[in-house]
Write an enzyme that holds these catalytic residues in place. Structure first.
Site, PDB file in Angstrom:
ATOM      1  N   HIS A 212      -7.295  -8.673  -3.108  1.00 27.66           N
ATOM      2  CA  HIS A 212      -8.609  -8.084  -2.862  1.00 27.66           C
ATOM      3  C   HIS A 212      -8.570  -6.579  -3.072  1.00 27.66           C
ATOM      4  CE1 HIS A 212      -6.365  -7.938   0.965  1.00 27.66           C
ATOM      5  NE2 HIS A 212      -6.981  -6.781   1.149  1.00 27.66           N
TER       6      HIS A 212
ATOM      7  N   HIS B 190     -10.431  -3.191  -1.455  1.00 27.93           N
ATOM      8  CA  HIS B 190     -11.213  -2.729  -0.311  1.00 27.93           C
ATOM      9  C   HIS B 190     -12.319  -1.778  -0.768  1.00 27.93           C
ATOM     10  CE1 HIS B 190      -8.442  -3.929   3.045  1.00 27.93           C
ATOM     11  NE2 HIS B 190      -7.555  -3.906   2.067  1.00 27.93           N
TER      12      HIS B 190
ATOM     13  N   ARG C  25      -2.261 -12.762   2.533  1.00 29.80           N
ATOM     14  CA  ARG C  25      -3.661 -12.432   2.275  1.00 29.80           C
ATOM     15  C   ARG C  25      -3.942 -12.639   0.787  1.00 29.80           C
ATOM     16  NH1 ARG C  25      -7.308  -8.257   4.182  1.00 29.80           N
ATOM     17  NH2 ARG C  25      -8.509 -10.196   4.141  1.00 29.80           N
TER      18      ARG C  25
ATOM     19  N   TYR D 174      -0.584 -10.564  -0.989  1.00 31.52           N
ATOM     20  CA  TYR D 174       0.545  -9.957  -0.288  1.00 31.52           C
ATOM     21  C   TYR D 174       0.611 -10.479   1.135  1.00 31.52           C
ATOM     22  CZ  TYR D 174      -2.943  -6.896   1.881  1.00 31.52           C
ATOM     23  OH  TYR D 174      -4.027  -6.409   2.580  1.00 31.52           O
TER      24      TYR D 174
ATOM     25  N   TYR E   8       0.847  -1.188   0.000  1.00 30.08           N
ATOM     26  CA  TYR E   8       0.000   0.000   0.000  1.00 30.08           C
ATOM     27  C   TYR E   8       0.887   1.244   0.000  1.00 30.08           C
ATOM     28  CZ  TYR E   8      -3.908  -3.098   1.068  1.00 30.08           C
ATOM     29  OH  TYR E   8      -4.859  -4.087   1.009  1.00 30.08           O
TER      30      TYR E   8
END
Length: 282
Positions: free
Chosen positions: A216, A218, A213, A192, A157
């Site tokens: 995806h 969000h 994870r 990730y 991120y």
């Protein structure tokens, strides 16, 4: 009042809660003490194990910063975040399921015109995300805010790489039209690992668990008169769907990412969000 003993340890501690204590605080703390003391007795916790636990919690606090919350990570990895989410978001039939918020949301992302591409670093395969925001009766919700964020193609991120990624990379807020429709372009997200260089990562390693994870995107969807929805959509076929390190996957949130031939994107993901009114409980 009584002196402390192994047999009546929890009762002795709880008896010392003041009479003027807030009732909800009394309920929570009484239950916490009961369960904590029962756990210690159940496993016959050793002094060395107790010291290890204190050290673990101390190191968890010490690694926390403005951009890293190791206690949230610990809550996620133990399934506590998902359980808190579940008991507080029991949705009626037809409403979209929620999942964990995660530690990487940032308030203040820019509101952008529908169709805007939020990938600013030029990495990854572009995906067109589109769908509608609806109420429980299937009617469109106009002017709903759709706040979205994801990792980049390297699995990070923007707040994890402030010197490498542009500000607001893979983030944006969109407002639905009169038909409840939203649309934007972002990357097809990638799997990730959660940060595993701290106490939580060491715990996962000791338990034989991986930190990954599944891929995806969000979503936080809000509209007046409706309960806020915090959720993800997951990429179908991802290798980590059934072993998400934070237990966030629900079958209803797995979306088909279909390859397309277009000058502006390589993938397409369609997903509708159904909000419940604020006065509705399951």
């Amino acid at each position: 009042m009584s002196y402390f003993s192994e047999a009546t340890s929890a009762e002795t501690v709880n008896d010392r809660i003041g009479v003027a204590t807030d009732p909800r605080l009394r309920q929570v703390m009484t239950s916490l003490v009961n369960h904590l003391h029962a756990f210690i007795k159940d496993v016959t916790l050793t002094e060395a194990e107790w010291e290890t636990a204190i050290s673990f919690l101390t190191r968890t606090g010490q690694i926390c910063t403005d951009t890293r919350q190791e206690f949230i990570l610990l809550s996620d990895a133990l399934g506590v975040s998902m359980l808190v989410d579940a008991v507080n978001n029991r949705v009626p039939a037809g409403a979209t399921d929620s999942t964990v918020f995660g530690p990487f949301h940032v308030d203040g992302a820019p509101e952008l015109p529908l169709g805007t591409c939020i990938s600013l670093d030029g990495k990854g395969e572009i995906c067109l995300y589109e769908g509608r925001v609806l109420d429980l009766n299937g009617a469109p919700i106009a002017n709903a805010l759709v706040d979205v964020w994801s990792d980049n193609a390297d699995g990070f991120y923007d707040v994890q790489q402030p010197d490498l990624q542009p500000k607001w990379n893979n983030r944006g807020v969109f407002r639905t039209g009169p038909d409840g429709a939203y649309a934007f372009r972002g990357i097809k997200p990638v799997s990730y690992p959660i940060p595993d260089d701290g106490p939580v990562g060491q715990m996962l390693g000791a338990l034989g668990r991986h930190p990954w994870r599944p891929a995806h995107m969000h979503f936080r969807v809000t509209a007046p008169g409706h309960a806020r929805l915090i959720t993800h959509i997951f990429v179908s076929g991802d290798a980590y769907l059934t072993s998400d390190a934070v237990f966030g996957v629900k079958a209803s949130l797995i979306a088909d990412f279909r390859p397309v031939q277009s000058p502006t994107e390589q993938w397409h993901a369609a997903f509708n969000f159904v909000l419940r009114p604020t006065c509705t409980t399951a």
